[in-house]
Design a protein around this motif. Structure first.
Motif, short mmCIF file in Angstrom:
data_model
loop_
_atom_site.label_atom_id
_atom_site.label_comp_id
_atom_site.label_asym_id
_atom_site.label_seq_id
_atom_site.Cartn_x
_atom_site.Cartn_y
_atom_site.Cartn_z
N VAL A 145 0.84 -1.21 0.00
CA VAL A 145 0.00 0.00 0.00
C VAL A 145 0.87 1.25 0.00
CG1 VAL A 145 -1.64 1.36 1.35
CG2 VAL A 145 -1.99 -1.09 1.08
N ALA A 146 1.92 1.24 0.83
CA ALA A 146 2.81 2.40 0.90
C ALA A 146 3.46 2.65 -0.45
CB ALA A 146 3.89 2.17 1.96
N GLN A 147 3.84 1.58 -1.16
CA GLN A 147 4.47 1.75 -2.48
C GLN A 147 3.47 2.27 -3.50
OE1 GLN A 147 8.03 0.98 -3.26
NE2 GLN A 147 7.17 2.53 -4.62
N LEU A 148 2.23 1.78 -3.43
CA LEU A 148 1.20 2.23 -4.36
C LEU A 148 0.84 3.70 -4.14
CD1 LEU A 148 -1.16 -0.87 -4.29
CD2 LEU A 148 0.13 -0.04 -6.26
N PRO A 170 7.19 0.27 -8.51
CA PRO A 170 8.30 -0.51 -7.94
C PRO A 170 7.81 -1.54 -6.94
CG PRO A 170 8.86 1.82 -8.01
CD PRO A 170 7.38 1.72 -8.32
N VAL A 171 8.44 -2.70 -6.96
CA VAL A 171 8.10 -3.76 -6.02
C VAL A 171 8.86 -3.52 -4.71
CG1 VAL A 171 8.18 -6.24 -5.59
CG2 VAL A 171 7.70 -5.38 -7.89
N PRO A 172 8.18 -3.52 -3.57
CA PRO A 172 8.86 -3.29 -2.29
C PRO A 172 10.01 -4.26 -2.07
CG PRO A 172 6.48 -3.24 -2.00
CD PRO A 172 6.72 -3.71 -3.41
N GLY A 173 11.11 -3.72 -1.56
CA GLY A 173 12.26 -4.57 -1.24
C GLY A 173 13.25 -4.76 -2.37
N THR A 174 12.95 -4.20 -3.55
CA THR A 174 13.85 -4.38 -4.70
C THR A 174 14.60 -3.11 -5.07
OG1 THR A 174 12.16 -3.85 -6.36
CG2 THR A 174 12.31 -6.15 -5.63
N CYS A 175 14.42 -2.06 -4.28
CA CYS A 175 15.07 -0.78 -4.58
C CYS A 175 16.35 -0.64 -3.76
CB CYS A 175 14.13 0.38 -4.29
SG CYS A 175 12.57 0.31 -5.20
N SER A 176 17.35 -0.01 -4.35
CA SER A 176 18.62 0.22 -3.66
C SER A 176 19.19 1.56 -4.11
CB SER A 176 19.61 -0.91 -3.99
OG SER A 176 20.84 -0.70 -3.34
N ASN A 177 19.54 2.40 -3.14
CA ASN A 177 20.10 3.73 -3.43
C ASN A 177 19.18 4.54 -4.35
OD1 ASN A 177 22.47 3.15 -1.94
ND2 ASN A 177 23.32 2.07 -3.71
N GLY A 178 17.88 4.38 -4.14
CA GLY A 178 16.92 5.17 -4.90
C GLY A 178 16.60 4.64 -6.27
N HIS A 191 -2.48 -4.28 -18.09
CA HIS A 191 -1.31 -4.76 -17.37
C HIS A 191 -0.39 -5.49 -18.34
CE1 HIS A 191 0.79 -7.77 -14.67
NE2 HIS A 191 1.13 -6.61 -14.16
N VAL A 192 0.88 -5.09 -18.37
CA VAL A 192 1.85 -5.70 -19.29
C VAL A 192 2.62 -6.83 -18.61
CG1 VAL A 192 3.89 -5.26 -20.72
CG2 VAL A 192 2.08 -3.54 -20.56
N GLY A 193 3.02 -6.61 -17.36
CA GLY A 193 3.77 -7.63 -16.64
C GLY A 193 4.82 -7.01 -15.74
N MET A 194 5.65 -7.86 -15.17
CA MET A 194 6.70 -7.42 -14.26
C MET A 194 8.01 -7.22 -15.01
SD MET A 194 6.55 -6.86 -10.94
CE MET A 194 5.31 -8.03 -10.39
N LEU A 195 8.53 -6.00 -14.95
CA LEU A 195 9.79 -5.67 -15.62
C LEU A 195 10.95 -5.99 -14.69
CD1 LEU A 195 11.20 -4.18 -18.08
CD2 LEU A 195 11.08 -2.12 -16.65
N HIS A 196 11.94 -6.72 -15.22
CA HIS A 196 13.12 -7.09 -14.43
C HIS A 196 14.38 -6.67 -15.17
CE1 HIS A 196 10.69 -9.62 -11.80
NE2 HIS A 196 10.15 -10.13 -12.87
N ARG A 197 15.36 -6.21 -14.43
CA ARG A 197 16.66 -5.90 -14.99
C ARG A 197 17.54 -7.13 -14.92
NH1 ARG A 197 19.21 -2.77 -18.68
NH2 ARG A 197 21.45 -2.93 -18.32
N LEU A 198 18.05 -7.60 -16.06
CA LEU A 198 18.98 -8.71 -16.12
C LEU A 198 20.40 -8.17 -16.20
CD1 LEU A 198 17.02 -11.02 -18.59
CD2 LEU A 198 16.85 -10.88 -16.09
N LYS A 199 21.35 -9.02 -16.53
CA LYS A 199 22.75 -8.59 -16.54
C LYS A 199 22.99 -7.48 -17.56
CE LYS A 199 27.46 -10.38 -16.93
NZ LYS A 199 28.31 -11.58 -17.15
N ASN A 200 22.48 -7.66 -18.77
CA ASN A 200 22.72 -6.66 -19.82
C ASN A 200 21.44 -6.24 -20.53
OD1 ASN A 200 25.69 -6.57 -19.69
ND2 ASN A 200 25.57 -8.69 -20.40
N SER A 201 20.30 -6.52 -19.96
CA SER A 201 19.05 -6.22 -20.65
C SER A 201 17.90 -6.17 -19.66
CB SER A 201 18.77 -7.29 -21.72
OG SER A 201 18.62 -8.56 -21.10
N TRP A 202 16.71 -5.95 -20.19
CA TRP A 202 15.48 -5.98 -19.40
C TRP A 202 14.62 -7.15 -19.88
CZ3 TRP A 202 14.69 -2.42 -15.47
CH2 TRP A 202 15.51 -1.29 -15.47
#
Length: 225
Positions: A145-148, A170-178, A191-202
């Motif tokens: 709720v706080a994130q929303l 943003p998903v809670p707990g996955t943020c670092s240094n802003g 709704h498209v889905g959950m975006l994730h950052r991989l090693k060299n791509s999304w």
């Protein structure tokens, strides 16, 4: 700045190679945990299951789903949780449904599952009492709720002559240094889905157009500059 963010994300999201067993103690954002390493994934096949709906209010339904899930492939010898291990998950998800004919629908379920408790194979009891499980769930829901309630990441771009507008939560707990590495993406009212950052791509599970996903990722990266 953009390059620095990409390097930070790569460093954060690139899991170390497994050096021990499933029960080896690991660390994530200062928190210890055991089990599968952050950033890794499983693929499962579900048998023909039973899904039941019951309407409770005009917009609220009770659901129940029972099925056996099977690993796609075989588990490496000695890996994973011992037989008899149990988990209690709480699921927050989008279910998108389109009617095809009188009896058939397409359906996609995507979202999050949060561990409320677990039961080790050698023990008959769960890791947390019912009141503690309730407190754990309450804490998780409050974080959601706080994130929303915070300002979302505004997303706007044109791809293949189509203008896309929406937001990333943003998903809670996955943020670092802003900087946030995982975001729930909604574009043009869906709704498209959950975006994730991989090693060299999304990556967005279920979206095969890599250039489209990269376009979203580029907007997210610019947001944090």
């Amino acid at each position: 700045m953009k390059t620095a963010i990409r390097k930070s994300i790569r460093k954060k999201r690139s899991p170390k190679k497994t050096a021990g067993s499933y029960e080896t103690i690991k660390n994530y954002n200062g928190k210890q945990y055991v089990g599968m390493q952050i950033g890794r994934s499983h693929k499962w096949y579900y048998d023909k299951g039973e899904w039941k709906d019951k309407k409770i209010t005009p917009d609220l339904w009770e659901i129940r789903y029972e099925v056996t899930k099977r690993r796609a492939g075989k588990a490496p010898k000695g890996s994973g949780a011992p037989v008899g291990t149990g988990y209690h998950w709480y699921i927050l998800a989008h279910q998108e449904v389109i009617k095809l004919n009188a009896d058939d629908y397409t359906t996609v379920l995507s979202g999050l599952k949060y561990k409320i408790a677990h039961k080790r194979a050698a023990k008959g009891s769960w890791s947390a009492s019912v009141p503690t499980q309730r407190k754990t769930l309450l804490k998780f829901l409050k974080e959601m709720v706080a994130q929303l309630e915070k300002e979302p990441v505004t997303i706007k771009f044109t791809y293949k002559d189509v203008e896309y507008k929406g937001e990333g939560i943003p998903v809670p707990g996955t943020c670092s240094n802003g900087v946030c590495y995982d975001l729930d993406i909604n574009l043009n009212g869906r709704h498209v889905g959950m975006l994730h950052r991989l090693k060299n791509s999304w990556k967005i599970e279920g979206v095969d157009d890599e250039k489209f996903v990269e376009a979203i990722g580029d907007v997210v990266t610019l947001w944090y500059e």
